[in-house]
Scaffold this active site. Structure first.
Site: not given
Ligand SMILES: [Zn+2]
Length: 161
Positions: A64, A66, A75, A77, A111, A114
């Site tokens: 990830n 940020e 993210c 993924e 999430c 993703c």
């Molecule tokens: Zn995600």
């Protein structure tokens, strides 16, 4: 008048430890864990790592990333699968391993955004993707195909004329 019920059966393989996985999947999970430590997560302190195994055996990893303007981050993924899609557009994704730092009872799961991105790659190559979701020391959840995590997903079939 009662509505007809459409029910989804969710099937997830649960392992008490990653050591129960085949050797190649253990390696993939180790690669996800390694890249997880390099995540840029100064705001959430929630580091996630993902390792994508392509059909040709190549592994792409991501974590990830940020941003102070939160929605600008990405993210783990999607960092990994978008890179795979950019660099290897004709190669299908076979397996994605995801792990996080937290030692929770339930492993980290992708999430919603993703999940939708993973669904697109399944449709793009007409091939289900195996998901391995784990914490470094905890249980491991495995699913074969994103539909388990994203029933009634939006797909390109709605956009075709
Ligand atoms: Zn995600």
């Amino acid at each position: 008048m009662s509505a007809e019920k459409l029910q989804y059966i969710v099937s997830v393989d649960v392992y008490n430890t990653a050591k129960q996985l085949p050797a190649d999947e253990q390696t993939l999970l180790q690669q996800a864990t390694k890249i997880m430590h390099a995540a840029y997560a100064p705001y959430s302190n929630f580091k996630v790592g993902a390792a994508v195994l392509l059909e040709n055996g190549k592994v792409i990893t991501g974590n990830n990333q940020e941003n102070a303007a939160y929605p600008s981050g990405m993210c783990a993924e999607r960092v990994a699968i978008f890179y795979a899609g950019a660099q290897h557009p004709d190669i299908a994704i076979k397996t994605i391993a995801v792990t996080c730092e937290a030692e929770a009872e339930q492993p980290v799961t992708p999430c919603g955004a993703c999940r939708q991105a993973i669904a697109e790659y399944e449709q793009r190559h007409n091939k289900k993707i195996k998901l391995i979701m784990a914490t470094p020391t905890g249980k491991v959840f495995c699913t074969n195909g994103i539909e388990t995590l994203l029933p009634f997903m939006f797909s390109s079939k709605y956009l075709k004329k």
